[in-house]
Design an enzyme around this catalytic site. Structure first.
Site, PDB file in Angstrom:
ATOM      1  N   HIS A  54       0.850  -1.124   0.050  1.00 39.16           N
ATOM      2  CA  HIS A  54       0.073  -0.069  -0.075  1.00 39.16           C
ATOM      3  C   HIS A  54       0.890   1.264  -0.031  1.00 39.16           C
ATOM      4  O   HIS A  54       1.512   1.476   1.034  1.00 39.16           O
ATOM      5  CB  HIS A  54      -1.035  -0.062   1.202  1.00 39.16           C
ATOM      6  CG  HIS A  54      -1.924   1.113   1.414  1.00 39.16           C
ATOM      7  ND1 HIS A  54      -3.204   0.862   1.400  1.00 39.16           N
ATOM      8  CD2 HIS A  54      -1.784   2.467   1.285  1.00 39.16           C
ATOM      9  CE1 HIS A  54      -3.901   1.870   1.525  1.00 39.16           C
ATOM     10  NE2 HIS A  54      -3.025   2.967   1.368  1.00 39.16           N
ATOM     11  N   HIS A  56       1.601   5.438  -1.992  1.00 35.80           N
ATOM     12  CA  HIS A  56       1.017   6.371  -2.887  1.00 35.80           C
ATOM     13  C   HIS A  56       2.254   6.999  -3.371  1.00 35.80           C
ATOM     14  O   HIS A  56       2.872   8.091  -2.852  1.00 35.80           O
ATOM     15  CB  HIS A  56       0.231   7.424  -1.842  1.00 35.80           C
ATOM     16  CG  HIS A  56      -0.980   7.082  -1.329  1.00 35.80           C
ATOM     17  ND1 HIS A  56      -2.168   7.162  -1.780  1.00 35.80           N
ATOM     18  CD2 HIS A  56      -1.196   6.338  -0.145  1.00 35.80           C
ATOM     19  CE1 HIS A  56      -3.174   6.745  -1.151  1.00 35.80           C
ATOM     20  NE2 HIS A  56      -2.550   6.112  -0.193  1.00 35.80           N
ATOM     21  N   GLN A 149      -9.906   9.142  -4.066  1.00 36.53           N
ATOM     22  CA  GLN A 149      -9.252   9.857  -2.790  1.00 36.53           C
ATOM     23  C   GLN A 149     -10.383  10.354  -2.263  1.00 36.53           C
ATOM     24  O   GLN A 149     -10.639  10.503  -0.980  1.00 36.53           O
ATOM     25  CB  GLN A 149      -8.011  10.857  -3.319  1.00 36.53           C
ATOM     26  CG  GLN A 149      -7.933  11.725  -2.016  1.00 36.53           C
ATOM     27  CD  GLN A 149      -6.979  10.974  -0.887  1.00 36.53           C
ATOM     28  OE1 GLN A 149      -5.933  10.726  -0.995  1.00 36.53           O
ATOM     29  NE2 GLN A 149      -7.889  10.743   0.169  1.00 36.53           N
ATOM     30  N   HIS A 207      -9.310   1.739   0.333  1.00 39.29           N
ATOM     31  CA  HIS A 207      -9.001   2.207   1.659  1.00 39.29           C
ATOM     32  C   HIS A 207     -10.337   2.096   2.346  1.00 39.29           C
ATOM     33  O   HIS A 207     -11.394   2.519   1.895  1.00 39.29           O
ATOM     34  CB  HIS A 207      -8.626   3.617   1.614  1.00 39.29           C
ATOM     35  CG  HIS A 207      -7.466   4.007   1.051  1.00 39.29           C
ATOM     36  ND1 HIS A 207      -6.976   3.615  -0.317  1.00 39.29           N
ATOM     37  CD2 HIS A 207      -6.586   4.903   1.662  1.00 39.29           C
ATOM     38  CE1 HIS A 207      -5.770   4.193  -0.368  1.00 39.29           C
ATOM     39  NE2 HIS A 207      -5.277   4.839   0.674  1.00 39.29           N
ATOM     40  N   GLU A 210     -10.803   3.727   7.475  1.00 42.29           N
ATOM     41  CA  GLU A 210      -9.531   4.568   8.047  1.00 42.29           C
ATOM     42  C   GLU A 210     -10.094   5.690   9.003  1.00 42.29           C
ATOM     43  O   GLU A 210     -10.132   6.882   8.665  1.00 42.29           O
ATOM     44  CB  GLU A 210      -8.558   5.069   6.907  1.00 42.29           C
ATOM     45  CG  GLU A 210      -7.477   5.633   7.209  1.00 42.29           C
ATOM     46  CD  GLU A 210      -6.465   6.447   6.343  1.00 42.29           C
ATOM     47  OE1 GLU A 210      -6.886   6.325   4.982  1.00 42.29           O
ATOM     48  OE2 GLU A 210      -5.330   6.476   6.638  1.00 42.29           O
ATOM     49  N   ASP A 306       2.629   3.242   2.972  1.00 46.62           N
ATOM     50  CA  ASP A 306       1.726   4.016   2.692  1.00 46.62           C
ATOM     51  C   ASP A 306       2.550   5.449   2.255  1.00 46.62           C
ATOM     52  O   ASP A 306       1.972   5.882   1.084  1.00 46.62           O
ATOM     53  CB  ASP A 306       0.922   4.305   3.955  1.00 46.62           C
ATOM     54  CG  ASP A 306      -0.381   5.088   3.614  1.00 46.62           C
ATOM     55  OD1 ASP A 306      -0.989   5.234   2.556  1.00 46.62           O
ATOM     56  OD2 ASP A 306      -1.091   5.431   4.561  1.00 46.62           O
ATOM     57  N   TRP A 312       0.827  13.836   4.312  1.00 45.95           N
ATOM     58  CA  TRP A 312       0.305  12.916   5.531  1.00 45.95           C
ATOM     59  C   TRP A 312       1.204  12.485   6.400  1.00 45.95           C
ATOM     60  O   TRP A 312       1.118  12.383   7.433  1.00 45.95           O
ATOM     61  CB  TRP A 312      -0.564  11.827   4.939  1.00 45.95           C
ATOM     62  CG  TRP A 312      -1.678  12.103   4.252  1.00 45.95           C
ATOM     63  CD1 TRP A 312      -2.842  12.450   4.758  1.00 45.95           C
ATOM     64  CD2 TRP A 312      -1.864  12.067   2.923  1.00 45.95           C
ATOM     65  NE1 TRP A 312      -3.774  12.714   3.640  1.00 45.95           N
ATOM     66  CE2 TRP A 312      -3.085  12.478   2.386  1.00 45.95           C
ATOM     67  CE3 TRP A 312      -0.900  12.033   1.610  1.00 45.95           C
ATOM     68  CZ2 TRP A 312      -3.494  12.976   1.257  1.00 45.95           C
ATOM     69  CZ3 TRP A 312      -1.193  12.352   0.333  1.00 45.95           C
ATOM     70  CH2 TRP A 312      -2.614  12.771   0.101  1.00 45.95           C
TER      71      TRP A 312
END
Ligand code: ZN
Length: 431
Positions: A54, A56, A149, A207, A210, A306, A312
């Site tokens: 996972h 991005h 997203q 996702h 979360e 991630d 983030w």
């Protein structure tokens, strides 16, 4: 190439590994043949490369641009990213991904499942990541998940964008049901993701839940849909942090459903421990999917990094062992057997989710994708967190580290002496 004196997970003794072209041709305790290229690893642990389930890549290394995330929350991260998205170019994505992938490869990861944010209306993310996948295919296997997203039903064109991304070549269909406006929309978004996935024969990677909201229960909807649509073994759910807050009776029902649907759960421990529990005073929840209990109940669990230095998560070095390090702490997987087995979370469990078991592993006939850890067993690897000595892909070395030399004053004599973690082993019983 021949790798001499390798320790292989789960096997006693040391082995020689002979690689021919891009396949493991032979593994035995003493290979008589000689090769021009031989590496003596002196008993170090050899494993298949790590898999990051996972990630991005579209937002990687954008930290501080256009601004830093001062609150450290998921929602401020999403706001900053939507500002950055406006100026995305394919060249920018390729440039950042190239540098991030080099970092990740140097830490032993050669398979990555990345999300591409498909609420970017020009789909520059998908175009950029398809280019990344193509350009770097000799050194890293990249899978792209079309990831809405901002939700599938929050904007009228998002469903079309999701489908377009799949048409363009995305490998998997994503979703984010807990971010839709209502529970009903969340359920509907799951239906849409399955409908698109089935039509294009793609796997699903969402996702899911979360959040710390214990009422966020989309994982059960995903698992039930997986069973009803006969998509068993083709669905992955990332984060699933709300599970941390469910009551035990409900969690127990969920484990059975997940096992039956063969849904893989992918926690992202670095990001989860950073972003969850933000509404709590003390005591604060950890906000991590229940890794230990999922495993005990026969649910497949793999891990993701991630983010690296993005809106983030301001830190990160692309090291799946560091991700595992956080996981074994937060999930309390510190028993001897648990620690040894924990490496499955960044290797074989992920391979199972990707359905690549026939080519993945340190076994005769499998692909010559290997890493030589700078450690002699799993516990030492996690304790010292050193870069691998070698990363081998398709039978070729794609990353190597010269053996480091450190001199430290010996407290007895005050003189500088060569120090190596091996010195720690003499007084311990595990080796
Ligand atoms: Zn994510």
């Amino acid at each position: 190439m021949i790798i001499r004196r390798a320790k292989i997970r789960g096997r006693d003794g040391l082995f020689d590994i002979r690689i021919e072209d891009n396949v493991i041709a032979e593994i035995s305790s003493d290979i008589q043949a000689r090769d021009e290229e031989e590496i003596d690893v002196e008993g170090r642990l050899v494993t298949p490369p790590f898999i990051d389930m996972h990630f991005h890549l579209d937002s990687v290394l954008t930290l501080g641009d256009p601004r830093f995330n001062q609150s450290g929350t998921l929602l401020e991260g999403i706001e900053i990213w939507s500002e950055y998205k406006k100026k995305l170019t394919i060249e920018d994505i390729v440039d950042r991904a190239r540098r991030a992938l080099m970092l990740m490869i140097s830490y032993g990861t050669t398979r990555i499942r990345t999300h591409a944010d498909v609420t970017d209306k020009k789909l520059t993310t998908v175009k950029g990541l398809l280019e990344v996948k193509r350009l770097f295919r000799d050194v890293v296997d990249v899978q792209i998940t079309a990831f809405p997203q901002d939700g599938i039903l929050t904007e009228p064109e998002n469903r079309e964008l999701l489908e377009k991304a799949v048409e363009m070549g995305a490998d998997n269909v994503g979703m984010i049901p807990h971010l839709e406006y209502t529970r009903e929309d969340g359920v509907k978004s799951i239906d849409i993701a399955f409908e698109i996935a089935k039509r294009y024969d793609k796997d699903i990677d969402g996702h899911v839940d979360e959040t710390d909201d214990e009422h966020s229960r989309f994982l059960e909807v995903v698992a039930a849909k997986t069973i009803k649509e006969n998509y068993i073994g083709r669905v992955t759910a990332g984060h699933a942090t709300a599970m941390h807050s469910y009551n035990d009776a409900y969690a127990d029902k969920l484990y059975r459903l997940l096992r039956k649907a063969e849904v893989t759960i992918v926690p992202n421990p670095l990001i989860n421990i950073h972003l969850q529990g933000r509404y709590d005073k003390y005591p604060k929840r950890r906000g991590l999917a229940r890794i230990k209990e999922l495993l005990a109940n026969g649910v497949n669990v793999a891990l993701g990094h991630d983010c690296i230095m993005d809106p983030w998560y301001p830190l990160g070095r692309g090291d799946m062992m560091l991700v595992l390090f956080m996981a074994v702490h937060v999930a309390q997987l510190m028993g001897y057997d648990e620690l040894i087995k924990s490496f499955d979370l960044i290797t074989t469990n992920a391979a199972k989710a990707l359905r690549i078991n026939s080519i993945y592993g340190v076994e005769k006939g499998k692909k010559a994708d290997l890493i030589v850890l700078d450690a002699f067993n799993e516990i030492e690897a996690l304790a010292h967190l050193k870069r691998p000595l070698y990363v081998i892909k398709n039978g070729k070395i794609i990353s190597m580290k010269t053996r480091e030399e450190v001199e430290v004053a010996d407290p007895l004599t005050g003189k500088l002496v060569k120090f190596d973690e091996k010195m720690l082993r003499k007084s311990s019983s595990y080796y």
